[in-house]
Design a protein around this motif. Structure first.
Motif: not given
Length: 157
Positions: A4-32
């Motif tokens: 968790i400490e590696d996640i920069r929440t301010k930058g995340l909120a500024r650069n990605m909306d919820t849909a983009a974060v969810l797409r990123h999580r899907v990419q991670i899960m598919e890579a796994v």
């Protein structure tokens, strides 16, 4: 494993909306999933499940407010619906008191079959974690290095 400490929440909120974060999580899960298929081929048997370790050190109340809270609920829902059958167990380590409070609310949207797979451990529960992992047949080499005594360096992206 994630920290968790590696996640920069301010930058995340500024650069990605919820849909983009969810797409990123899907990419991670598919890579796994791809990694499990490759590793299964190498070992000569299929691998369907994985262990997910999340280091909650550094988690603070600010991680559960506004946009971040909504995002967290959406992420839990996504993984609960799309990837529930791929999870062998989840280890939430170094869990501060604030997380245990939030978990009381979050667990309402988590399937009971998933809740049974989740272990929440504080920083002083390292021996308990290793003991439970040993019962599952997992050695120290499977425990991430951010857990004291762990020997697994992670998988390169």
């Amino acid at each position: 494993a994630e920290r968790i400490e590696d996640i920069r929440t301010k930058g995340l909120a500024r650069n990605m909306d919820t849909a983009a974060v969810l797409r990123h999580r899907v990419q991670i899960m598919e890579a796994v999933g791809r990694f499990k298929r490759r590793e299964g081929e190498r070992r000569g048997h299929a691998l369907y499940k994985h262990i997910w370790v999340i280091d909650l050190a550094g988690l603070k109340v600010k991680h559960f407010t506004g946009h971040v809270r909504t995002l967290l609920v959406d992420l839990v829902h996504l993984c609960n619906v799309q990837y529930n059958d791929t999870l062998f167990s989840m280890w939430l380590v170094n869990a501060p008191l604030v997380f245990r409070t939030v978990w009381a609310v979050l667990q309402r949207v988590v399937r009971s079959s998933t809740k049974e797979k989740i272990r929440i451990m504080g920083g002083s529960d390292v021996a308990k974690m290793k003991e439970e992992m040993a019962i599952m047949g997992l050695g120290v080499d499977a425990v991430p290095t951010f857990v004291p005594g762990g020997g697994h360096q992670g998988i390169p992206a």
